[in-house]
Scaffold this motif. Structure first.
Motif, PDB file in Angstrom:
ATOM      1  N   ARG A 119      72.192  58.719  18.691  1.00 17.42           N
ATOM      2  CA  ARG A 119      70.907  58.574  17.990  1.00 17.42           C
ATOM      3  C   ARG A 119      69.786  59.065  18.897  1.00 17.42           C
ATOM      4  N   PRO A 120      69.585  60.365  19.014  1.00 19.28           N
ATOM      5  CA  PRO A 120      68.591  60.922  19.948  1.00 19.28           C
ATOM      6  C   PRO A 120      67.161  60.473  19.684  1.00 19.28           C
ATOM      7  N   ALA A 121      66.859  60.045  18.471  1.00 18.64           N
ATOM      8  CA  ALA A 121      65.482  59.655  18.147  1.00 18.64           C
ATOM      9  C   ALA A 121      65.223  58.162  18.349  1.00 18.64           C
ATOM     10  N   VAL A 122      66.197  57.420  18.863  1.00 19.43           N
ATOM     11  CA  VAL A 122      66.026  55.989  19.132  1.00 19.43           C
ATOM     12  C   VAL A 122      65.685  55.794  20.603  1.00 19.43           C
ATOM     13  N   THR A 123      64.723  54.930  20.898  1.00 13.63           N
ATOM     14  CA  THR A 123      64.381  54.576  22.275  1.00 13.63           C
ATOM     15  C   THR A 123      64.557  53.069  22.457  1.00 13.63           C
TER      16      THR A 123
END
Length: 302
Positions: A119-123
């Protein structure tokens, strides 16, 4: 009464920062602009929200109330954005996690590595805290998820059990406690030097409480920042240490350690995830909760 979401977000940034200047920087504003917006918010609410001095800012009682409401409002806005995001329910978002020492150092890094890689857009903002601080943070909305070990009083929160761990005693091979002929108690260990974790760690605070109940003193010879460092000190004969069994067994594979079971009722520790309201979490946080429960049940590998 009209509230600007940007003002609420600015207020949260300032409340979570040591100074107005740093809070303004997080909101991409000058200190003067941030101060003017906070004054306008105070005027609108007819309440003082911050005490300002040379040391920084401190919330007034009214500011504490606004902070709790602002966090809830902003979380709901994030949930709304998440539900209508083109990237899907769990593919974007931000999660703040407060967790105990074992979770931060032992299993969460592996779990989060796989979770975030997919999930590259999760921080994620992961912080180590004591159990009581974790409970408080979930209640007041300053964290989304809390991970604790052992019993906790958490009225108003959902407590989701996901795994069990044990505390054991790690000693150098040939130590006198190996020759007791029975599992040692905590009292048996108090005559020896201990290797402990840093002040503020959940485990160290827990052990101090148990020793105080015995009316004894924990004879700390050294305090270190990680379980690996503790095991290296124990291997070298600096002292003995009470550690989670998962950590002790893992380091035993590469170090000279003997692991003894402790004869204490508190050595079995239930790990749990704390949330205020699971269905109100962003999609990415709900997915992470389920992943933790599956890992704990052995359904998937971390």
């Amino acid at each position: 009464m009209h509230f600007d979401l940007a003002d609420l977000r600015l207020f949260v940034h300032i409340a979570e920062s040591p100074s107005l200047t740093q809070g303004a920087r997080r909101a991409h504003l000058s200190a003067a602009a941030a101060s003017a917006r906070i004054k306008a918010l105070e005027s609108q609410l007819d309440s003082r929200l911050l005490y300002r001095d040379n040391r920084g800012v401190e919330l007034t009682p009214s500011g504490q109330r606004l902070l709790q409401h602002a966090r809830l409002i902003l979380r709901q806005v994030e949930r709304l954005k998440d539900d209508f995001s083109e990237q899907g329910g769990d593919q974007a978002g931000h999660i703040r996690i407060f967790a105990n020492t074992t979770a931060v150092t032992e299993f969460l890094p592996e779990v989060l590595a796989g979770f975030l890689a997919a999930r590259p857009a999760v921080t994620v903002d992961l912080q180590e805290r004591l159990n009581r601080d974790i409970v408080r943070a979930i209640l007041d909305g300053s964290a989304d998820l809390g991970i604790v070990a052992g019993p906790v009083r958490a009225e108003g929160l959902e407590i989701l059990h996901f795994s069990t761990d044990h505390l054991v005693l790690a000693v150098p091979p040939g130590h006198a406690l190996e020759r007791l002929g029975r599992p040692p108690t905590l009292a048996d260990t108090l005559g020896y030097f201990h290797v402990g974790l840093h002040e503020g760690s959940t485990l160290q605070s827990f052990l101090r409480e148990q020793v105080e109940r015995l009316g004894g003193t924990l004879n700390l010879r050294i305090q270190v920042a990680s379980f690996e460092a503790a095991c290296r000190m124990i291997e070298a004969g600096v002292g003995i240490g009470v550690l989670p069994e998962t950590a002790a067994r893992r380091h035993q594979r590469s170090m000279g350690l003997s692991i003894l079971q402790l004869d204490e009722p508190w050595v079995v520790r239930e790990r749990s995830v704390l949330v205020r309201e699971r269905e109100a979490l962003p999609g990415c946080a709900r997915t992470l909760v389920e992943l933790l429960r599956q890992v704990g049940d052995g359904v998937v590998a971390p």
